[in-house]
Design an enzyme around this catalytic site. Structure first.
Site: not given
Ligand SMILES: [Cu+2]
Lengths: 568, 201
Positions: A90, A119, A154, A184-185, A268, A270, A272, A283, A317-318, A341, A344, A463
């Site tokens: 998932h 293009d 994951w 790809s990315s 992390h 990722e 953003y 925006s 922080h993870h 943030t 924004k 979890r």
């Molecule tokens: Cu994080």
């Protein structure tokens, strides 16, 4: 509106007229290098995987709806192993096969259009990037036929994902899929950066560029610097699994914390990578439906740059509970990142302030994004506080937090962007009434799903557990959450109905149905193969608005100021 | 909300979309690709130094000191190939076909010699990828460098065929320039590999 019916005349070149090379329709999809066609293929693929990942989410929620149960469906018994597989696939599907390709779809379609290009910089690389996505998906799902998929989450932490505790092919194919999707990315990011630096129309300075393109640019830079890191880390895990490597094996000189560092150095940013393009779309949408320019364009650009820069210095922080990192440093940087943030959020609300707000479905979705992102952001500050996190780590509080950002906020922003841009992509309008119904159902749905998870987390529900005992009293909150997830799927179903209805019966859109500001609205809907036959002069960040409203552009007191201040 | 009929008088389509200043698009693409490769190798080197920092003895006691003679020769070969690659770019830029084609050919040959040498030298080591963290990172660094050199040699050989057919000139050499950046990058990575694995040990 009559201009929409007739394609503008193709621009003449020495070689004749610019038209798409002729190919049979079915063959065209396999060989096209047109950024708009590729974008549509990205979008369809992503939406397909949203349904796959969403089905898994519904199964997970149904399994958890009541205590001490084992869900049994024809051909499926949710044992603990199956449950672990489900949440692993998932998450992988939602992050890498749904959200990432969906953002690539928006970027592919609208970055060239918004900067006035014909293009992307490397059209064939672009097509290759797209085809890597279904390839990655196939590799991932092959594992169902090769002894069962990955079940280590994951994050695939070692030693859980190592050879001892995850034997079989699942994790190997998972690594292969992620390597393909990462490639790809990365290639996509190279393409976006080059396109934005080299193919902007004359007059489109960096500080006149639409905020969406800025966000795609910074997202691409983050991809370029984080995906190769996790690819390397996953290859190390693969070597551990298949060639007797000892990178993450403490008994032979390895280090398990090292894996977590490598993973979160990517993991992390990722977040953003997944949210910046959506912030960019928001925006674009809020100013158009507030009938005002974006408040503080430059501040917004700098805030995005700051988020990109700080985003590379918060990863641990993870890992607060590992005891192997400097909690104070990473808590401080994590707090710091909430400042840009917040800037924004301020810009968006200040844009709406005193605006003539038009309550279109796109605008309502955008406002939904703001409220959901606010909850997701504020709960993030709880997690960033080292002392609090040691209690919340690996509980449903964390699950609620990141789902508020990556599901509630992201879905609202994605639907806002779809309602806003669908007319440009297809030439027809989505049904507004059905859209507003969808806003309501989605809003109730996501909040019912994820808000109870904060309470569950505070009560200590961990979890990644397949079930829980009755005496803990978590049953009714879980039931609420499950009910909410069904509502979310109703909201998605409403969109699918709307999509097929609008393709046949939607009102004809015309070039610029929203009286919007940026260059994609200066051509037909959908745009021709070559995108533009002519471009308006670009003197501000709102060239199409200036062309449509010369009287305002001329009388606007701030106009000269904005023109000069947006020229670097 | 409907847009008024547009006065499109002052609208025009620029002759060229590409911003001509600075790098060309293929070169920019290559530089960005190299940036991603830098991050890839940085992770591997970071892993090496992290594992080394926590080890009580590095290399482990049962690993004999590696002979350094062949790696030094390999370094000299690869550095020479960087010079010849530079010569190839100079040649194509100045429309000097002889210099261009011969320098490119020399680069390909040196690359092949290096590859053979690197692989045979690695096979001589008295330990394996599965003999602990040291062996794992030693062979991982070497293998990924070998893979990158192989990719480079294949691409250079492809360019050599094009060059022999007269495909490049001073007005069309972006691919050669891109290949040269990549080749220099692979060289620099080797300097780091060589220093890390053979000099510092
Ligand atoms: Cu994080």
């Amino acid at each position: 509106m009559a201009t929409t019916e007739v394609r503008p005349e193709a621009p003449a070149t020495d070689a004749g007229y610019v038209t798409a090379p002729y190919r049979a329709r079915w063959f065209r999809w396999f060989t096209t290098t047109d950024h708009k066609e590729i974008a549509k293929m990205y979008a369809v693929t992503a939406f397909f995987f949203l349904l796959v990942g969403g089905t898994l989410a519904l199964l997970i929620r149904t399994q958890l709806a009541a205590p001490e149960q084992t869900l049994r469906l024809p051909g499926l018994e949710v044992t603990e192993q199956v449950y672990n597989e489900m949440f692993t696939i998932h998450a992988t599907v939602m992050v890498f096969l749904f959200l990432t390709p969906m953002l690539a779809a928006f970027g592919n379609y609208f970055v060239p259009l918004q900067i006035g290009a014909a293009d992307m910089a490397f059209p064939r690389v672009n097509a290759f990037s797209f085809w890597l996505v279904p390839a990655g998906g196939i590799v991932l799902f092959l594992s169902y036929f090769a002894g069962g998929p990955a079940a280590a989450g994951w994050t695939s932490y070692s030693p859980l994902a190592g050879p001892q505790f995850s034997p079989g092919n699942g994790v190997n194919l998972w690594i292969g899929a992620l390597a393909l999707l990462g490639m790809s990315s990365t290639l996509g990011a190279i393409n976006f950066i080059t396109t934005i630096f080299k193919l902007r129309a004359p007059g489109m300075t960096m500080l006149r560029m639409p905020i969406f393109c800025w966000n795609m640019l910074i997202q691409s830079v983050l991809i370029l610097f984080s995906f190769p890191v996790v690819t390397a880390g996953l290859l190390l895990l693969w070597i551990d699994r298949n060639f007797g490597g000892a990178f993450f094996d403490p008994a032979n000189g390895g280090n398990v914390i090292l894996y977590q560092h490598i993973f979160w150095y990517f993991g992390h940013p990722e977040v953003y990578i997944l949210i910046l393009p959506l912030m960019g779309a928001i925006s674009e949408i809020i100013p158009v439906f507030s009938r005002k320019p974006l408040f503080g364009y430059k501040a917004f650009v700098y805030a995005t740059l700051a988020i990109g820069a700080l985003g590379t210095a918060v990863w641990a922080h993870h890992m607060f509970t590992t005891g192997a990192i400097d909690v104070k440093f990473f808590a401080a940087t994590s707090f710091l990142i909430s400042v840009p943030t917040g800037v924004k959020m301020f810009n968006w609300t200040a844009t709406m302030y005193k605006g003539k707000i038009q309550w279109s479905a796109a605008m309502l979705f955008a406002i939904g994004f703001l409220s959901m992102f606010l909850i997701g952001g504020i709960t993030g500050i709880f997690n960033a506080t080292g002392a609090v996190d040691s209690a919340l780590h690996d509980t449903y509080f964390v699950v609620g937090h990141f789902h508020y950002v990556l599901v509630s906020a992201a879905l609202f922003a994605m639907f806002a962007a779809l309602f806003y841009w669908f007319p440009k992509m297809t030439g027809r309008m989505l049904n507004e009434k059905l859209g507003i119904w969808q806003v309501v159902v989605l809003f109730v749905g996501v909040n019912l799903t994820f808000f109870p998870q904060f309470a569950l987390g505070l009560q200590g529900m961990p979890r990644r557990i397949a079930t829980y005992s009755d005496g803990l009293g978590w049953g009714w909150l879980n039931m609420l959450s499950t009910f909410g997830s069904y509502l979310v799927s109703v909201a998605i179903l409403l969109f699918i109905i709307n999509f097929f209805w609008a393709r046949k019966r939607g009102a004809i859109a015309g070039d610029n149905p929203w009286d919007a500001y940026t260059l994609e609205w200066a051509t037909t809907s959908p745009p021709p193969y070559y995108n533009f036959d002519a471009l308006p002069p670009i003197r501000t960040e709102r060239p199409v608005f200036d062309a449509n409203h010369p009287e305002i552009a001329a009388s606007d007191e701030d106009y000269d100021h904005r023109v000069s201040s947006s020229t670097p | 909300m409907t847009a008024t009929a547009l006065d499109r008088e002052d609208w025009e389509l620029p002759d060229s979309f590409e911003d001509e200043g600075g790098m060309s698009m293929p070169v920019m693409g290559t530089v960005l690709f190299i940036a991603s490769e830098v991050m890839f190798f940085a992770t591997l080197f970071g892993t090496y130094y992290a594992l080394r920092a926590q080890a009580s003895q590095w290399p482990p006691a049962d690993v004999e000191e590696l002979p350094i003679f062949i790696p030094i020769v390999l370094t000299a070969i690869l550095l020479t190939s960087s010079v010849s690659m530079h010569g190839a770019v100079w040649g194509v830029r100045n429309n000097n076909r002889t210099v261009f084609v011969s320098s490119l050919a020399i680069t390909v040959v040196l690359g092949l010699v290096f590859l053979v040498g690197e692989v045979f030298d690695a096979l001589e080591a008295g330990f394996e990828i599965s003999s602990g963290a040291y062996g794992s990172i030693f062979f991982t660094l070497l293998s990924f460098h070998v893979l990158h050199v192989t990719g480079g040699v294949v691409f250079l050989a492809y360019l050599l065929f094009g060059a022999a057919a007269g495909r490049f000139s001073s007005r069309n050499y972006q691919q050669v320039e891109s290949a040269s950046y990549y080749w220099h990058f692979v060289d620099i990575v080797w300097i780091f590999v060589f220093t890390t694995l053979y000099i510092i040990q």
